[in-house]
Write an enzyme that holds these catalytic residues in place. Sequence first.
Site, PDB file in Angstrom:
ATOM      1  N   SER A   1     -15.078  14.859 -24.133  1.00  0.00           N
ATOM      2  CA  SER A   1     -16.479  14.484 -24.377  1.00  0.00           C
ATOM      3  C   SER A   1     -17.444  15.374 -23.618  1.00  0.00           C
ATOM      4  CB  SER A   1     -16.725  13.015 -24.026  1.00  0.00           C
ATOM      5  OG  SER A   1     -16.084  12.650 -22.861  1.00  0.00           O
TER       6      SER A   1
ATOM      7  N   HIS B   1     -14.319  14.811 -31.478  1.00  0.00           N
ATOM      8  CA  HIS B   1     -14.814  13.890 -30.459  1.00  0.00           C
ATOM      9  C   HIS B   1     -15.154  12.537 -31.080  1.00  0.00           C
ATOM     10  CE1 HIS B   1     -18.074  12.597 -27.441  1.00  0.00           C
ATOM     11  NE2 HIS B   1     -16.885  12.221 -27.024  1.00  0.00           N
TER      12      HIS B   1
ATOM     13  N   GLU C   1     -17.487  13.829 -33.986  1.00  0.00           N
ATOM     14  CA  GLU C   1     -18.101  15.158 -33.929  1.00  0.00           C
ATOM     15  C   GLU C   1     -16.989  16.200 -34.084  1.00  0.00           C
ATOM     16  OE1 GLU C   1     -21.823  14.287 -30.860  1.00  0.00           O
ATOM     17  OE2 GLU C   1     -19.861  14.746 -30.022  1.00  0.00           O
TER      18      GLU C   1
ATOM     19  N   ASN D   1     -23.572  12.959 -26.685  1.00  0.00           N
ATOM     20  CA  ASN D   1     -23.612  12.830 -25.223  1.00  0.00           C
ATOM     21  C   ASN D   1     -24.743  13.631 -24.588  1.00  0.00           C
ATOM     22  OD1 ASN D   1     -21.650  10.943 -24.986  1.00  0.00           O
ATOM     23  ND2 ASN D   1     -20.013  12.349 -24.436  1.00  0.00           N
TER      24      ASN D   1
HETATM   25  N1  CAA Z   1     -10.251  -1.233 -31.156  1.00  0.00           N
HETATM   26  C1  CAA Z   1     -10.053  -1.714 -32.366  1.00  0.00           C
HETATM   27  N2  CAA Z   1     -10.682  -2.787 -32.850  1.00  0.00           N
HETATM   28  C2  CAA Z   1     -11.540  -3.391 -32.023  1.00  0.00           C
HETATM   29  C3  CAA Z   1     -11.808  -2.919 -30.731  1.00  0.00           C
HETATM   30  C4  CAA Z   1     -11.124  -1.791 -30.306  1.00  0.00           C
HETATM   31  N3  CAA Z   1     -11.314  -1.249 -29.097  1.00  0.00           N
HETATM   32  N4  CAA Z   1     -12.697  -3.725 -30.138  1.00  0.00           N
HETATM   33  C5  CAA Z   1     -12.993  -4.667 -31.042  1.00  0.00           C
HETATM   34  N5  CAA Z   1     -12.292  -4.464 -32.166  1.00  0.00           N
HETATM   35  C6  CAA Z   1     -12.319  -5.225 -33.390  1.00  0.00           C
HETATM   36  C7  CAA Z   1     -11.991  -6.631 -33.073  1.00  0.00           C
HETATM   37  O1  CAA Z   1     -10.871  -7.000 -33.857  1.00  0.00           O
HETATM   38  C8  CAA Z   1     -13.248  -7.372 -33.445  1.00  0.00           C
HETATM   39  O2  CAA Z   1     -13.026  -8.472 -34.239  1.00  0.00           O
HETATM   40  P1  CAA Z   1     -12.568  -9.895 -33.629  1.00  0.00           P
HETATM   41  O3  CAA Z   1     -13.539 -10.246 -32.556  1.00  0.00           O
HETATM   42  O4  CAA Z   1     -12.666 -10.737 -34.835  1.00  0.00           O
HETATM   43  O5  CAA Z   1     -11.174  -9.699 -33.131  1.00  0.00           O
HETATM   44  C9  CAA Z   1     -14.029  -6.430 -34.313  1.00  0.00           C
HETATM   45  O6  CAA Z   1     -13.613  -5.141 -33.923  1.00  0.00           O
HETATM   46  C10 CAA Z   1     -15.498  -6.523 -34.144  1.00  0.00           C
HETATM   47  O7  CAA Z   1     -15.769  -6.607 -32.751  1.00  0.00           O
HETATM   48  P2  CAA Z   1     -17.118  -7.122 -32.227  1.00  0.00           P
HETATM   49  O8  CAA Z   1     -17.428  -8.490 -32.759  1.00  0.00           O
HETATM   50  O9  CAA Z   1     -17.157  -6.919 -30.752  1.00  0.00           O
HETATM   51  O10 CAA Z   1     -18.098  -6.115 -32.995  1.00  0.00           O
HETATM   52  P3  CAA Z   1     -19.631  -5.970 -32.913  1.00  0.00           P
HETATM   53  O11 CAA Z   1     -20.164  -6.238 -34.238  1.00  0.00           O
HETATM   54  O12 CAA Z   1     -20.172  -6.723 -31.751  1.00  0.00           O
HETATM   55  O13 CAA Z   1     -19.761  -4.405 -32.619  1.00  0.00           O
HETATM   56  C11 CAA Z   1     -19.602  -2.416 -31.398  1.00  0.00           C
HETATM   57  C12 CAA Z   1     -19.091  -3.837 -31.551  1.00  0.00           C
HETATM   58  C13 CAA Z   1     -19.314  -1.619 -32.665  1.00  0.00           C
HETATM   59  C14 CAA Z   1     -18.818  -1.813 -30.229  1.00  0.00           C
HETATM   60  C15 CAA Z   1     -21.145  -2.446 -31.181  1.00  0.00           C
HETATM   61  O14 CAA Z   1     -21.436  -3.314 -30.120  1.00  0.00           O
HETATM   62  C16 CAA Z   1     -21.688  -1.083 -30.839  1.00  0.00           C
HETATM   63  O15 CAA Z   1     -21.959  -0.282 -31.734  1.00  0.00           O
HETATM   64  N6  CAA Z   1     -21.863  -0.797 -29.536  1.00  0.00           N
HETATM   65  C17 CAA Z   1     -22.293   0.524 -29.083  1.00  0.00           C
HETATM   66  C18 CAA Z   1     -21.052   1.322 -28.735  1.00  0.00           C
HETATM   67  C19 CAA Z   1     -21.387   2.735 -28.409  1.00  0.00           C
HETATM   68  O16 CAA Z   1     -22.522   3.168 -28.300  1.00  0.00           O
HETATM   69  N7  CAA Z   1     -20.313   3.519 -28.241  1.00  0.00           N
HETATM   70  C20 CAA Z   1     -20.451   4.926 -27.859  1.00  0.00           C
HETATM   71  C21 CAA Z   1     -20.115   5.042 -26.441  1.00  0.00           C
HETATM   72  S1  CAA Z   1     -20.376   6.676 -25.870  1.00  0.00           S
HETATM   73  C22 CAA Z   1     -18.934   7.432 -26.161  1.00  0.00           C
HETATM   74  O17 CAA Z   1     -17.950   6.886 -26.559  1.00  0.00           O
HETATM   75  C23 CAA Z   1     -18.976   8.896 -25.917  1.00  0.00           C
HETATM   76  C24 CAA Z   1     -18.186   9.349 -24.815  1.00  0.00           C
HETATM   77  O18 CAA Z   1     -17.747  10.474 -24.905  1.00  0.00           O
HETATM   78  C25 CAA Z   1     -18.037   8.626 -23.536  1.00  0.00           C
END
Ligand code: CAA
Length: 286
Positions: free
Chosen positions: A122, A143, A155, A193
Amino acid sequence: MSAPEISTIGVVGLGAMGSGIAQLAVQGGYEVVGREVTEELGDVARARIAHFLQRKVDKEQMTSGEREGALARLFTTTELSELGGCDLVIEAIVEELDAKCQLFSALEAIVRSDAILATNTSALSVTEIAASVSSPSRVVGMHFFNPAPLMPLVEIVRAELSADDAVETAFAVGERMGKRPIRCHDTPGFVVNRVLIPLLNDCLRVLDEARVTPEDLDTAMTAGAGWPMGPCTLVDLVGIDVHVHASEALYEKLREPRMAPPPRIVAMRNAGLLGRKSGRGFYVYD
Ligand code: CAA
């Protein structure tokens, strides 16, 4: 170089990101060889993938036959040599340049000469990682975002010497995994990022400046700016160590003060308060 048809994907490192990538690959119909350092860690990743696929079955997003098929396509191993038949290998190990370079150099000796090597880094330079192999044209960045199975973006990063074929093949793999890929060049932080890291650091500085609680800051950004998740929850999810490392890497390259990690999260990282994975960060987890 001419890129191969992709049918078998290797994933090296089956932690939070690697297991998510392996899940996407088996869901996309690919055979997957996942490599972890111990059998136990491989089993943990398989159990995690099995769990999330079961939730999909429960929610009728997948049949149990499809789930069984996907799990049958997942092979885990501790031996890097088992990746010899892979058409594409995606690396998702620790964010350290030396470790990644050593891995790429070892992989080059194992895979076919036309196999593509991708890194999920990342904040490191894909071009620098590619310099560890004798044919850097086969190296690209793929990514993914945390949680990989849920976040639609990948990405596809073109390094200085990446071949067009390698870039386009990685793009097509991203699409078949159900993602929305974008193409970009190998610049610090790529696209997301480059924007998100300083933004999250600004948010974390506001914690102290405005004397708000993490809960109130999260409410501010979800209820006031439409974020799906507040910044403290997000940094806990990503991992405070991962966020600090990415901030330091971007600060080192761009020298913009906003990139530097706020002292508070450096102290949290040093104290082992890493977020969800350690059970405690801005919040406490079971
Ligand atoms: N893997 C697979 N499936 C998953 C999971 C995972 N890690 N986590 C959750 N799930 C599944 C679960 O089965 C869940 O369903 P159940 O609760 O029925 O079991 C389903 O996904 C939906 O989960 P949520 O109800 O928690 O979903 P949500 O609608 O609240 O959305 C989210 C969750 C998509 C994470 C949303 O909150 C979101 O978009 N958050 C922002 C995340 C973000 O910005 N990420 C980028 C981070 S930066 C990065 O990653 C870059 C880097 O290089 C560091």
